[in-house]
Scaffold this motif. Structure first.
Motif, PDB file in Angstrom:
ATOM      1  N   UNK A 275      39.203  -2.558  42.808  1.00  0.00           N
ATOM      2  CA  UNK A 275      38.428  -1.527  43.245  1.00  0.00           C
ATOM      3  C   UNK A 275      39.026  -0.234  43.640  1.00  0.00           C
ATOM      4  N   UNK A 276      40.000  -0.373  44.572  1.00  0.00           N
ATOM      5  CA  UNK A 276      40.685   0.734  44.992  1.00  0.00           C
ATOM      6  C   UNK A 276      41.606   1.545  43.832  1.00  0.00           C
ATOM      7  N   UNK A 277      42.373   0.779  43.184  1.00  0.00           N
ATOM      8  CA  UNK A 277      42.847   1.362  41.937  1.00  0.00           C
ATOM      9  C   UNK A 277      42.094   2.202  41.179  1.00  0.00           C
ATOM     10  N   UNK A 278      41.096   1.893  40.830  1.00  0.00           N
ATOM     11  CA  UNK A 278      40.061   2.423  40.008  1.00  0.00           C
ATOM     12  C   UNK A 278      39.440   3.843  40.820  1.00  0.00           C
ATOM     13  N   UNK A 279      39.185   3.416  41.985  1.00  0.00           N
ATOM     14  CA  UNK A 279      38.683   4.578  43.066  1.00  0.00           C
ATOM     15  C   UNK A 279      39.698   5.751  42.985  1.00  0.00           C
ATOM     16  N   UNK A 280      40.880   5.332  43.022  1.00  0.00           N
ATOM     17  CA  UNK A 280      41.961   6.603  43.437  1.00  0.00           C
ATOM     18  C   UNK A 280      42.413   7.187  42.002  1.00  0.00           C
ATOM     19  N   UNK A 424      32.336   2.398  47.065  1.00  0.00           N
ATOM     20  CA  UNK A 424      33.495   3.365  46.636  1.00  0.00           C
ATOM     21  C   UNK A 424      33.009   4.752  46.706  1.00  0.00           C
ATOM     22  N   UNK A 425      31.945   5.325  46.613  1.00  0.00           N
ATOM     23  CA  UNK A 425      31.523   6.688  47.182  1.00  0.00           C
ATOM     24  C   UNK A 425      32.186   6.837  48.325  1.00  0.00           C
ATOM     25  N   UNK A 426      31.906   5.916  49.254  1.00  0.00           N
ATOM     26  CA  UNK A 426      32.289   6.164  50.917  1.00  0.00           C
ATOM     27  C   UNK A 426      33.632   6.460  50.794  1.00  0.00           C
ATOM     28  N   UNK A 471      49.834   8.197  47.677  1.00  0.00           N
ATOM     29  CA  UNK A 471      50.185   7.468  48.893  1.00  0.00           C
ATOM     30  C   UNK A 471      49.140   7.010  49.876  1.00  0.00           C
ATOM     31  N   UNK A 472      47.780   7.625  49.665  1.00  0.00           N
ATOM     32  CA  UNK A 472      46.778   6.940  50.350  1.00  0.00           C
ATOM     33  C   UNK A 472      46.488   5.569  49.557  1.00  0.00           C
ATOM     34  N   UNK A 473      46.404   5.522  48.298  1.00  0.00           N
ATOM     35  CA  UNK A 473      46.296   4.391  47.527  1.00  0.00           C
ATOM     36  C   UNK A 473      47.287   3.157  48.031  1.00  0.00           C
ATOM     37  N   UNK A 474      48.553   3.444  47.986  1.00  0.00           N
ATOM     38  CA  UNK A 474      49.241   2.657  48.264  1.00  0.00           C
ATOM     39  C   UNK A 474      49.392   2.174  50.015  1.00  0.00           C
TER      40      UNK A 474
END
Length: 779
Positions: A275-280, A424-426, A471-474
């Motif tokens: 989810x995080x990878x898709x989000x960023x 995801x929106x949050x 950077x935030x994603x990692x």
């Protein structure tokens, strides 16, 4: 109109005139042969012909006081001080609806998903021992929502915006405009006359504001302390941008474990990482596009919260409505004060996203955020918490994921799907807020320069920072993998959130005292309630720091030191350049030819000095066989305003006597301004502004001479320069206007044609090099 620095401005039919109280006369230098050289006073020191160098000497010259003359920088700023900001935003009904959905999708995602995890973390810290504990905890949540997001942020803090910009650096910029507290020593008096400054000079009746202003300006320690508070708040915002995606996504995905027993914790972690990878990855699309696309989803989510809450109140136990009586908070702490204090760390999570409302203010208006929060977001949140509490009352405090457990049968999967999208929106909410804060800090010299992509042509504040995004994603992925426990992530979340809140509260208190001039009783009331409340919350979350949430403090500390060191280095670099700048006595000894060949063209020398001749210019004179006939020292500088009107972008003044043809140009930008123009457009605008400056200067001289013709001075405004590549067709350069070709110019200056050809080539290479420097500076 009284200016803050003591100057007085008057407006008449003929335009604007100005006279500084300390500059009510004109100074000129008289040589031994009684020839006059222009100069004018800067503050209390008379300086030669716009020379703002501190090492100006007065050898072989004597000062004569003549009629009044105004600094050219001040003239230019006063010329357009009446400029009005034009709002082109369409206010039709359809656009209002569109703006409302965008606001939901961008601003309220974080606070909207807090029901997913607030009670879980809260009752994990303080287990339920009876129904009275549920009522007390619910009452604590209700009044936390009312006090922090509603009263503090929506009704007070949002009004402390800097011309529509929010966040800790916007507050700092607002304070810097009203008091000289910036540590970077490149401020000029002319900056205060930008029309977007909107200064409110403290009135004489309120001596408290004046005393605070004087104390801040006189104390270096207070200036450093103020900057450290701002940097600490911004580092917490960046840390919040890491924790918010991790917490929101993990809480939403964990709902699978209720309906699909085969799902284990490792599966939840893997799904959350995906989810995080898709989000960023979709962050680059832009705020307005994503906000419009996901705004309706957030609207459905809030309606679902309200609907589930009403359903649970009807089906289970409506007696939880008595939690609106704050006396139950007192009973909650009276029964077991230690347990209640522990639960405060979880209770704080219901207010997560409050700072995002302020930091994301650059995207939307204050009124839109206030209306949507008061009439949609807050009621739905309260109903959602009431419904969860009603379910817990009827199920003997069963606290395993209260939100998903309380969903009525038959609606679980649709609500689960919507909850995952809302999570995801949050996550995007704090990411966009982080981008905004980092851009402000870059502009004010407190963060390393990063590439900034503007994702909207209509809304200039909507940005995307690729390096920061990854950077935030990692960081978020590492947090999810190493701290998979929701309660521990929730404690880290609370540390980041309350840290930002405390910094914002302190800065708003300073704004209330210095700028708003609020009654001291109201200031004390605000300070005691909100700062005291946040200190109590902070003491609670610090208890769980040993459980792994210490990582977020380490992360924030690293970011803080990076920002502080960068700001210190920027200040040190500027001070070093000031110390090493060229002496004006050396410039006078070189003469108007600067001791070298003056080749046709305009040379733009980019530097960070707002005053003086940069030392690199001396290296050019010593190394190159020729220098351009007209030299412009260009200083690209940020001022503490959101934006500078294009008509006030460039300021010019002469650095040396007229025969030298050396000018200074200060290109001013606000921290919200966009450097969309390339170097060619930039140079074209610069030359146009120079031409206006020369026209105005010629007009002033003609007025001062009372119409007397000066035979030895030629009107520079009668010539025009066109070619940006360095070839001069003229533009006010008598040195070149007499000569029709290179051969005549070379003969007059006793230079061989081959030498001048080589000199022109070198000058053009220098020009191309400077253009590349410009691109590096602005990007």
């Amino acid at each position: 109109m009284a200016e803050e620095d003591g100057s007085v401005t008057s407006r008449g039919n003929g335009g604007l005139t100005s006279m500084d109280s300390v500059e009510s006369y004109r100074w000129v230098f008289q040589d031994a042969d009684d020839s006059l050289i222009d100069g004018y006073g800067d503050e209390n020191l008379p300086l030669r012909n716009g020379l703002d160098s501190e090492d100006e000497d007065n050898v072989d010259h004597r000062l004569i006081r003549t009629g009044p003359r105004i600094d050219s920088l001040d003239v230019e700023t006063l010329e357009v001080s009446g400029a009005q900001r034009i709002d082109l935003e369409d206010v039709s009904f359809s656009n209002s609806i569109k703006l409302a959905f965008q606001t939901l999708g961008v601003v309220f995602g974080d606070v909207g998903t807090s029901p997913l995890y607030t009670f879980s973390v809260m009752f994990n810290k303080a287990p339920i021992e009876g129904k009275e504990d549920i009522i007390g905890a619910l009452s604590l949540v209700i009044y936390t929502l009312i006090l922090i997001p509603l009263i503090k942020y929506v009704l007070v803090v949002l009004w402390a915006n800097d011309d529509g910009e929010g966040g800790t650096f916007a507050l700092y910029s607002l304070i810097c405009r009203h008091a000289k507290v910036s540590l970077l020593p490149n401020q000029l008096a002319s900056d205060t006359r930008i029309s977007s400054f909107k200064l409110k000079v403290p009135s004489a009746e309120l001596e408290r504001s004046l005393k605070i202003k004087e104390r801040l300006e006189a104390s270096l320690r207070l200036k450093k302390l103020l900057l450290m508070l701002v940097l600490a708040g911004t580092s917490m915002v960046i840390a919040d941008g890491v924790v918010t995606p991790a917490m929101s996504v993990m809480s939403a995905v964990r709902g699978l474990k209720l309906k699909v027993p085969v799902v284990e914790e490792d599966h939840v972690v893997m799904i959350a990482v995906a989810y995080l990878i898709v989000l960023f990855s979709v962050q680059r699309i832009g705020t307005s596009k994503i906000g419009l696309a996901i705004g309706p989803v957030l609207f459905i989510w809030f309606c679902s919260l309200g609907g589930i809450g009403i359903c649970n109140l009807v089906r289970h136990d409506s007696s939880v409505l008595k939690a609106f009586n704050p006396v139950h908070i007192y009973y909650y702490f009276k029964r077991d004060s230690t347990k209640a204090w522990y639960s405060l760390g979880g209770c704080l999570l219901c207010a997560t996203g409050s700072e995002a409302m302020f930091a994301d203010l650059c995207y939307f208006s204050v009124g839109a955020i206030q209306l949507i929060f008061a009439f949609l977001v807050l009621p739905c949140l309260l109903l959602g918490y009431l419904g969860q509490a009603a379910y817990l009352m009827d199920n003997n405090g069963h606290v395993q994921q209260p939100f998903f457990s309380s969903i009525p049968n038959g609606t679980f999967w649709p609500v689960f799907f919507i909850a995952n999208i809302a999570a995801l929106i949050a996550s995007r909410t704090m990411t966009t807020a982080t981008f905004s804060c980092v851009k402000q800090s870059i502009a004010l010299g407190c963060f390393p320069r990063l590439k900034i992509v503007h994702t909207s042509r209509k809304f200039m504040g909507q940005i995307y920072i690729p390096v920061l995004n990854w950077f935030l994603l990692a960081s978020a992925v590492l947090l999810v993998c190493f701290i998979a426990n929701t309660e521990e992530i929730g404690n880290a979340y609370g540390i980041a959130e309350v840290g930002v809140m405390m910094m914002s509260t302190i800065l708003v208190i300073l704004v209330m005292l210095l700028i708003w001039q609020t009654n001291i009783i109201l200031v004390l009331f605000f300070s005691v309630i909100f700062l005291g409340l946040e200190v109590v919350f902070f003491s609670s979350v610090l208890r769980g720091i040993k459980d792994g949430s210490w990582l977020i403090l380490v992360f924030a500390s690293i970011v803080f030191f990076i920002m502080y060191i960068w700001n210190y280095g920027s200040k040190l670099k500027y001070e070093t350049e000031v110390k090493k700048k060229m002496s004006m006595s050396v410039m006078r000894q070189l003469g108007s030819n600067l001791g070298t060949v003056r080749a046709p063209g305009i040379g733009l020398l980019y530097n960070e000095l707002a005053k003086g001749v940069p030392t690199i210019f001396g290296q050019f004179l010593a190394t190159l066989p020729a220098i351009h006939s007209m030299i412009i020292f260009v200083c690209i500088k940020y001022v503490p305003v959101p934006s500078v009107p294009p008509s006030e972008r460039f300021l010019f003044r002469r650095v040396c006597p007229k025969s030298y043809h050396i000018f200074r140009c200060i290109a001013r930008y606000g921290y919200k301004d966009v450097h969309r123009e390339n170097h060619q457009i930039f140079e074209q605008l610069l030359i146009e502004s120079l031409e206006k400056f020369i026209l105005r200067e010629a007009k002033e001289r003609s007025l001062e001479s009372d119409g007397d013709d000066d035979t030895d001075s030629e009107d520079e405004s009668s010539h025009v320069l066109l070619d940006p590549n360095g070839t001069v067709y003229s533009l006010g350069m008598p040195l070149l206007s007499k000569y029709k070709n290179k051969t005549m110019w070379a003969q007059a200056n006793k230079v061989e044609p081959l030498t001048i050809g080589f000199a022109v080539s070198v000058a053009r290479v220098l020009d191309n090099t400077i253009q590349k420097w410009y691109e590096l500076l602005v990007h």
